[in-house]
Scaffold this motif. Structure first.
Motif, PDB file in Angstrom:
ATOM      1  N   ALA A 241      36.293  41.273  47.371  1.00 19.19           N
ATOM      2  CA  ALA A 241      37.678  40.391  47.383  1.00 19.19           C
ATOM      3  C   ALA A 241      37.862  39.572  48.649  1.00 19.19           C
ATOM      4  CB  ALA A 241      38.899  41.509  47.345  1.00 19.19           C
ATOM      5  N   GLU A 242      37.087  39.729  49.414  1.00 22.17           N
ATOM      6  CA  GLU A 242      37.329  38.988  50.796  1.00 22.17           C
ATOM      7  C   GLU A 242      37.457  37.433  50.638  1.00 22.17           C
ATOM      8  OE1 GLU A 242      34.983  41.535  50.417  1.00 22.17           O
ATOM      9  OE2 GLU A 242      35.835  43.103  51.599  1.00 22.17           O
ATOM     10  N   ASP A 243      36.415  36.914  49.822  1.00 22.44           N
ATOM     11  CA  ASP A 243      36.439  35.511  49.570  1.00 22.44           C
ATOM     12  C   ASP A 243      36.505  35.048  48.049  1.00 22.44           C
ATOM     13  OD1 ASP A 243      34.271  36.567  48.475  1.00 22.44           O
ATOM     14  OD2 ASP A 243      32.753  34.848  48.844  1.00 22.44           O
ATOM     15  N   ALA A 244      37.238  36.009  47.350  1.00 22.31           N
ATOM     16  CA  ALA A 244      37.506  35.974  46.045  1.00 22.31           C
ATOM     17  C   ALA A 244      38.559  34.553  45.904  1.00 22.31           C
ATOM     18  CB  ALA A 244      38.064  37.239  45.503  1.00 22.31           C
ATOM     19  N   GLU A 245      37.762  33.768  44.860  1.00 21.00           N
ATOM     20  CA  GLU A 245      38.764  32.758  44.121  1.00 21.00           C
ATOM     21  C   GLU A 245      39.885  33.025  43.225  1.00 21.00           C
ATOM     22  OE1 GLU A 245      36.177  28.875  45.329  1.00 21.00           O
ATOM     23  OE2 GLU A 245      35.711  29.891  43.689  1.00 21.00           O
ATOM     24  N   VAL A 246      39.081  34.361  42.277  1.00 21.28           N
ATOM     25  CA  VAL A 246      39.909  34.762  41.288  1.00 21.28           C
ATOM     26  C   VAL A 246      39.953  36.206  41.407  1.00 21.28           C
ATOM     27  CG1 VAL A 246      39.753  35.353  38.829  1.00 21.28           C
ATOM     28  CG2 VAL A 246      39.108  32.840  39.665  1.00 21.28           C
ATOM     29  N   LEU A 247      41.170  36.854  41.478  1.00 17.81           N
ATOM     30  CA  LEU A 247      41.209  38.366  41.621  1.00 17.81           C
ATOM     31  C   LEU A 247      41.522  38.969  40.364  1.00 17.81           C
ATOM     32  CD1 LEU A 247      41.239  40.306  44.199  1.00 17.81           C
ATOM     33  CD2 LEU A 247      43.669  40.072  44.014  1.00 17.81           C
ATOM     34  N   PHE A 283      53.103  51.466  43.995  1.00 21.07           N
ATOM     35  CA  PHE A 283      52.173  50.581  43.727  1.00 21.07           C
ATOM     36  C   PHE A 283      51.876  49.800  44.995  1.00 21.07           C
ATOM     37  CE2 PHE A 283      50.843  46.306  42.436  1.00 21.07           C
ATOM     38  CZ  PHE A 283      49.938  46.447  41.361  1.00 21.07           C
ATOM     39  N   PRO A 284      50.563  49.447  45.569  1.00 15.52           N
ATOM     40  CA  PRO A 284      50.451  48.761  46.739  1.00 15.52           C
ATOM     41  C   PRO A 284      50.726  47.350  46.767  1.00 15.52           C
ATOM     42  CG  PRO A 284      48.412  49.163  45.446  1.00 15.52           C
ATOM     43  CD  PRO A 284      49.623  49.801  44.647  1.00 15.52           C
ATOM     44  N   SER A 285      51.840  47.053  46.753  1.00 20.64           N
ATOM     45  CA  SER A 285      52.331  45.510  46.484  1.00 20.64           C
ATOM     46  C   SER A 285      51.936  44.838  47.585  1.00 20.64           C
ATOM     47  CB  SER A 285      53.898  45.576  46.221  1.00 20.64           C
ATOM     48  OG  SER A 285      54.292  46.228  45.249  1.00 20.64           O
ATOM     49  N   LYS A 286      52.262  45.269  48.935  1.00 18.68           N
ATOM     50  CA  LYS A 286      51.978  44.508  50.126  1.00 18.68           C
ATOM     51  C   LYS A 286      50.539  44.054  50.383  1.00 18.68           C
ATOM     52  CE  LYS A 286      55.757  45.923  52.667  1.00 18.68           C
ATOM     53  NZ  LYS A 286      56.478  46.602  54.133  1.00 18.68           N
ATOM     54  N   ALA A 287      49.725  45.055  49.866  1.00 16.68           N
ATOM     55  CA  ALA A 287      48.281  44.914  50.148  1.00 16.68           C
ATOM     56  C   ALA A 287      47.433  43.996  49.183  1.00 16.68           C
ATOM     57  CB  ALA A 287      47.394  46.304  49.984  1.00 16.68           C
ATOM     58  N   LEU A 288      48.131  43.965  47.586  1.00 14.78           N
ATOM     59  CA  LEU A 288      47.719  43.139  46.603  1.00 14.78           C
ATOM     60  C   LEU A 288      48.464  41.553  47.226  1.00 14.78           C
ATOM     61  CD1 LEU A 288      46.613  42.220  44.069  1.00 14.78           C
ATOM     62  CD2 LEU A 288      49.003  42.986  43.031  1.00 14.78           C
ATOM     63  N   ALA A 289      49.551  41.549  47.799  1.00 16.66           N
ATOM     64  CA  ALA A 289      49.825  40.234  47.926  1.00 16.66           C
ATOM     65  C   ALA A 289      49.171  39.521  49.068  1.00 16.66           C
ATOM     66  CB  ALA A 289      51.311  40.286  48.665  1.00 16.66           C
ATOM     67  N   LYS A 290      48.811  40.169  49.880  1.00 14.76           N
ATOM     68  CA  LYS A 290      47.890  39.920  51.248  1.00 14.76           C
ATOM     69  C   LYS A 290      46.523  39.490  50.630  1.00 14.76           C
ATOM     70  CE  LYS A 290      46.073  41.209  55.574  1.00 14.76           C
ATOM     71  NZ  LYS A 290      46.035  42.170  56.615  1.00 14.76           N
ATOM     72  N   VAL A 291      45.939  40.090  49.834  1.00 14.69           N
ATOM     73  CA  VAL A 291      44.540  39.787  49.044  1.00 14.69           C
ATOM     74  C   VAL A 291      44.654  38.768  48.188  1.00 14.69           C
ATOM     75  CG1 VAL A 291      42.610  40.657  47.842  1.00 14.69           C
ATOM     76  CG2 VAL A 291      43.656  42.288  49.336  1.00 14.69           C
ATOM     77  N   ALA A 292      45.655  38.590  47.452  1.00 20.31           N
ATOM     78  CA  ALA A 292      46.068  37.496  46.487  1.00 20.31           C
ATOM     79  C   ALA A 292      46.315  36.249  46.929  1.00 20.31           C
ATOM     80  CB  ALA A 292      47.038  37.903  45.363  1.00 20.31           C
ATOM     81  N   LYS A 313      52.957  40.802  39.014  1.00 24.42           N
ATOM     82  CA  LYS A 313      53.695  39.558  39.449  1.00 24.42           C
ATOM     83  C   LYS A 313      54.619  39.737  40.422  1.00 24.42           C
ATOM     84  CE  LYS A 313      52.934  37.930  34.603  1.00 24.42           C
ATOM     85  NZ  LYS A 313      53.769  37.514  33.326  1.00 24.42           N
ATOM     86  N   LEU A 314      55.224  40.943  40.360  1.00 24.25           N
ATOM     87  CA  LEU A 314      56.331  41.190  41.425  1.00 24.25           C
ATOM     88  C   LEU A 314      55.596  41.194  42.844  1.00 24.25           C
ATOM     89  CD1 LEU A 314      58.222  43.702  39.988  1.00 24.25           C
ATOM     90  CD2 LEU A 314      59.133  41.666  40.446  1.00 24.25           C
ATOM     91  N   ALA A 315      54.371  41.684  42.695  1.00 26.06           N
ATOM     92  CA  ALA A 315      53.798  41.703  44.315  1.00 26.06           C
ATOM     93  C   ALA A 315      53.483  40.232  44.743  1.00 26.06           C
ATOM     94  CB  ALA A 315      52.289  42.408  44.226  1.00 26.06           C
ATOM     95  N   VAL A 316      52.950  39.292  43.916  1.00 31.83           N
ATOM     96  CA  VAL A 316      52.274  38.122  44.383  1.00 31.83           C
ATOM     97  C   VAL A 316      53.635  37.096  44.350  1.00 31.83           C
ATOM     98  CG1 VAL A 316      50.188  38.441  43.201  1.00 31.83           C
ATOM     99  CG2 VAL A 316      51.923  37.229  41.707  1.00 31.83           C
ATOM    100  N   ASN A 317      54.720  37.397  43.670  1.00 31.39           N
ATOM    101  CA  ASN A 317      55.923  36.809  43.984  1.00 31.39           C
ATOM    102  C   ASN A 317      55.808  35.311  43.906  1.00 31.39           C
ATOM    103  OD1 ASN A 317      58.754  36.607  44.528  1.00 31.39           O
ATOM    104  ND2 ASN A 317      58.429  36.078  46.586  1.00 31.39           N
ATOM    105  N   GLY A 318      55.085  34.872  42.569  1.00 32.33           N
ATOM    106  CA  GLY A 318      54.891  33.444  42.323  1.00 32.33           C
ATOM    107  C   GLY A 318      53.990  32.658  43.069  1.00 32.33           C
ATOM    108  N   LYS A 319      53.373  33.357  44.051  1.00 29.33           N
ATOM    109  CA  LYS A 319      52.486  32.270  44.924  1.00 29.33           C
ATOM    110  C   LYS A 319      51.365  31.952  44.350  1.00 29.33           C
ATOM    111  CE  LYS A 319      54.268  34.131  49.177  1.00 29.33           C
ATOM    112  NZ  LYS A 319      54.083  34.978  50.586  1.00 29.33           N
TER     113      LYS A 319
END
Length: 350
Positions: A241-247, A283-292, A313-319
């Motif tokens: 996931a470090e360089d992922a363009e699609v997660l 749910f690991p929301s903060k970690a997902l938001a950081k990776v995404a 969707k809540l984790a990435v918050n529309g970003k």
């Protein structure tokens, strides 16, 4: 010790390793082997196995055993867990630790006995009445069925809260190598439990609070505990996931299919990475938001019409845009199928 083991059987062995000595349940496909092997193994270590007359009876027997300080559990599938929801709310409201296993099958209603992931809402959002949460772990292998069952008992006692093992019927029924490392069982002291002696007779285990102010104070206490769990216990893993363009995001058997999808897509030139939540709640929301945050798109894949996707969707918050792909009725999507969806739906975003 290394052995070939079915996922449902690994649950029982993990429970015994964790010091669980009370199993109360009712058989249901695709979880019936859990009750079968609990009936075989629990008496061998001085434990109790009791096949209740119904799932309603089983969850209330768990309530009684947990009130006495016993590490206790039950297991079922969707229709049976639905019947347990009132008792689960009572357990949470009374702050009684226990472990509940949900081997998910197709629904709603009787559905079928094939694997799904459609109990996500029921387990992570409560299911029963009132303001409460379950700790929910999602194994993806036979080894994890064992390991996370041990962990579920430890988390349940740590926070005095029901913990759920939720996985699809595929993981429950598959057979894989299982490594068991024996360890000393250390169960915590429970001064709040009812032991039947003079010192503990005052310990009335109940979830009833007869005035609004008393109930509000109790709910505030529970809510503070849930915030602590969210802060400390959100678990996840990533793959490339470090360089992922699609997660891609998935749990249970889907997370294993997605690993193959990642390899396949990268071989074709698309940088895909996997985010796998291990705890569905918290749910690991903060970690997902950081990776995404480093990706151009997220795709959630589930064996449902889309339940975890709401938390994604809540984790990435529309970003970043979130796509969804689901199969249901017991159909498990292949890596090739998901890969084709990736290239047809998100390639233009990369």
């Amino acid at each position: 010790m290394r052995q070939l083991c079915k996922g449902n059987v690994a649950i029982v062995k993990g429970a015994l390793m964790a010091g669980c000595r009370g199993y109360y349940g009712y058989p249901i496909t695709p979880a019936s082997e859990i009750a079968e092997y609990a009936a075989l193994l629990f008496p061998q270590v001085g434990g109790t196995f009791l096949q209740a007359e119904s799932e309603v009876s089983a969850i209330n027997m768990v309530y009684g055993a947990a009130s006495a300080g016993v590490r206790a559990m039950t297991a079922s599938s969707g229709p049976g867990v639905s019947l347990m929801q009132e008792g689960i709310s009572y357990l949470a409201g009374s702050e009684l630790p226990c472990v509940i296993v949900d081997i998910v099958r197709g629904g709603p209603g009787l559905g079928n006995i094939a694997p799904e992931q459609s109990d996500y809402f029921a387990m992570t959002k409560g299911g029963g009445h009132g303001c409460y949460r379950n700790i929910v772990l999602a194994p993806a292998s036979v080894q994890e069925m064992f390991d996370y069952t041990v962990q579920a008992f430890e988390l349940s006692d740590k926070y005095r809260n029901p913990a759920v093992i939720m996985t699809d019927g595929f993981v429950g029924q598959m057979m894989e190598p299982l490594d068991i490392q024996y360890r000393e069982i250390v169960t915590p002291e429970k001064p709040w439990a009812v032991k039947g002696n003079r010192e503990t007779r005052k310990n009335l285990i109940s979830s009833i609070y007869l005035t609004p102010d008393l109930l509000e104070a109790h709910i505030r206490h529970l809510d503070q505990k849930y915030k602590e769990i969210e802060k400390n216990e959100a678990l996840y893993e990533t793959y490339m996931a470090e360089d992922a363009e699609v997660l891609v995001v998935g749990h249970g058997i889907i997370s294993r299919v997605l690993r193959s999808t990642v390899d396949m897509a990268r071989a074709q030139g698309m940088k895909v990475g996997l985010f796998r939540p291990i705890t569905l709640w918290p749910f690991p929301s903060k970690a997902l938001a950081k990776v995404a945050d480093r990706a151009a798109c997220v795709m959630t894949v589930e064996m449902s019409t889309g339940q975890m996707v709401e938390d994604v969707k809540l984790a990435v918050n529309g970003k970043v845009p979130v796509e969804f792909y689901g199969r249901y009725g017991g159909n498990v999507p292949s890596a090739e199928e998901i890969n084709a969806e990736l290239f047809s739906r998100v390639a233009s975003l990369v």
